[in-house]
Every structure is written in C-alpha cells, then in structure tokens.
Design a protein around this motif. Structure first.
Motif, short mmCIF file in Angstrom:
data_model
loop_
_atom_site.label_atom_id
_atom_site.label_comp_id
_atom_site.label_asym_id
_atom_site.label_seq_id
_atom_site.Cartn_x
_atom_site.Cartn_y
_atom_site.Cartn_z
N GLN A 29 14.89 2.23 42.44
CA GLN A 29 13.83 1.57 42.67
C GLN A 29 13.53 0.30 42.11
O GLN A 29 12.90 -0.64 42.56
CB GLN A 29 12.55 2.53 42.74
CG GLN A 29 12.39 3.76 43.67
CD GLN A 29 11.54 4.59 43.24
OE1 GLN A 29 11.54 5.14 42.23
NE2 GLN A 29 10.94 5.44 44.32
N VAL A 166 8.43 -1.06 48.24
CA VAL A 166 9.57 0.10 47.96
C VAL A 166 8.93 1.61 48.37
O VAL A 166 9.62 2.39 48.73
CB VAL A 166 10.06 0.11 46.47
CG1 VAL A 166 10.83 1.35 45.99
CG2 VAL A 166 10.77 -1.32 46.14
N ASP A 170 10.28 4.48 50.95
CA ASP A 170 10.62 5.88 50.70
C ASP A 170 9.89 6.80 51.40
O ASP A 170 10.30 7.96 51.60
CB ASP A 170 10.31 6.07 49.02
CG ASP A 170 11.30 5.27 48.23
OD1 ASP A 170 12.43 4.69 48.68
OD2 ASP A 170 11.13 5.01 47.12
#
Length: 170
Positions: A29, A166, A170
């Motif tokens: 990440q 990010v 996810d």
C-alpha cells in the motif's frame, strides 16, 4: 505564545499528518502509485522527512538524523546518503520501497525530535539570522523554517490523499 512555540506546533502538525497518512498500511500500500509517474506514499513521506532532516540539521549545525542514527542503513535505498529526493525521476520514486509504516514513522519521529530540540531554543532575533546568501534576498532562518513547514505539509497532504484512494480501492 512565542515564535518558537508556533514553529514547534507547525512541525507537530506535520508529524500528525504523517502518522495519519501511513499508519497501518503495509509495504504494498505504501508503494502504490496512482500512475507510472506519480509519487507513492512511501516516497512522499521519505522525501518530506529527508528535506526536514537536511534543512534543519544544516541550520542547526548538526549531523543529519539519517546518517547519525543509522536510518540510511535501515532503509537501504540505492541513493547516496545525502540524497533527499530533489530531482528524482519515476525510477527513483519506484526505488523507495519500505518494509513497513513503522520504518517511515520511526525516521520521521527521530527527525521531529531533533527539529523540536532546535526550534524550542530559538528566539525571535534568531529567526532574522541569514542562513543562505545564495538567494536574493538572502534567506533568513525564519524563512527557511517556514519553507520546510510549507513543503512538508504539502507532501504530507499528498500522501494522505493517496492513502484515501488506496483505502477506497481495497
């Protein structure tokens, strides 16, 4: 509140944003780049911390935390010890890979501690001292510190923005 208190508060805000931007993220990440030319969270936080370390240690007459405390070895990046990220191209950005958020925040916290130790001792008169005559007008200590704060907050905000993307992905 003194000028030193204001500076300490500003550097503390940078530290808060850095922790919020990287806390709990894994290595993958931290390395995400929104496009092939974009900066990763890891690069942004490493760079802003290197800038603070470089610039504040210079005006304070101290060795950089990066080398003095072994952070360069812990990061193991393929750059000279004095590299702070200025002029990095896409390949250089991609080379900034870190094992964990803790490595980034550990280095940042160590730089923050050295920064606070320095700025808390400053008087208003100290801030008028010229620290760089290569610019016109010459740069004072106060201007240099505000410049670091502004640059660091921009990069920390960019890292927080990338983190938001990010997390949504996810």
């Amino acid at each position: 509140m003194t000028s030193a208190d204001v500076l300490a508060d500003a550097f503390g805000r940078i530290q808060e944003v850095v922790h919020d931007a990287v806390g709990g993220l894994d290595a993958e990440q931290l390395a995400v780049r929104l496009d092939p030319e974009a900066n990763s969270i890891a690069w942004l936080v490493w760079h802003l911390t290197r800038v603070q370390d470089d610039h504040v240690s210079d005006v304070a007459g101290l060795e950089q935390v990066w080398t003095a405390q072994g952070w360069a070895d812990r990061f193991g990046l393929p750059f000279p010890a004095g590299d702070i990220g200025y002029g990095h191209d896409s390949e250089d950005v991609a080379a900034v890979r870190v094992e964990s958020a803790d490595l980034l925040t550990g280095y940042h916290d160590a730089v923050h501690a050295q920064t606070l130790e320095f700025v808390r001792r400053l008087s208003d008169e100290d801030l008028d001292q010229v620290v760089d005559e290569s610019w016109q007008p010459p740069v004072t200590l106060g201007v240099r510190l505000v410049s670091v704060i502004g640059d660091d907050l921009q990069h920390a905000g960019q890292a927080a923005f990338v983190r938001g993307i990010v997390e949504r992905a996810d």
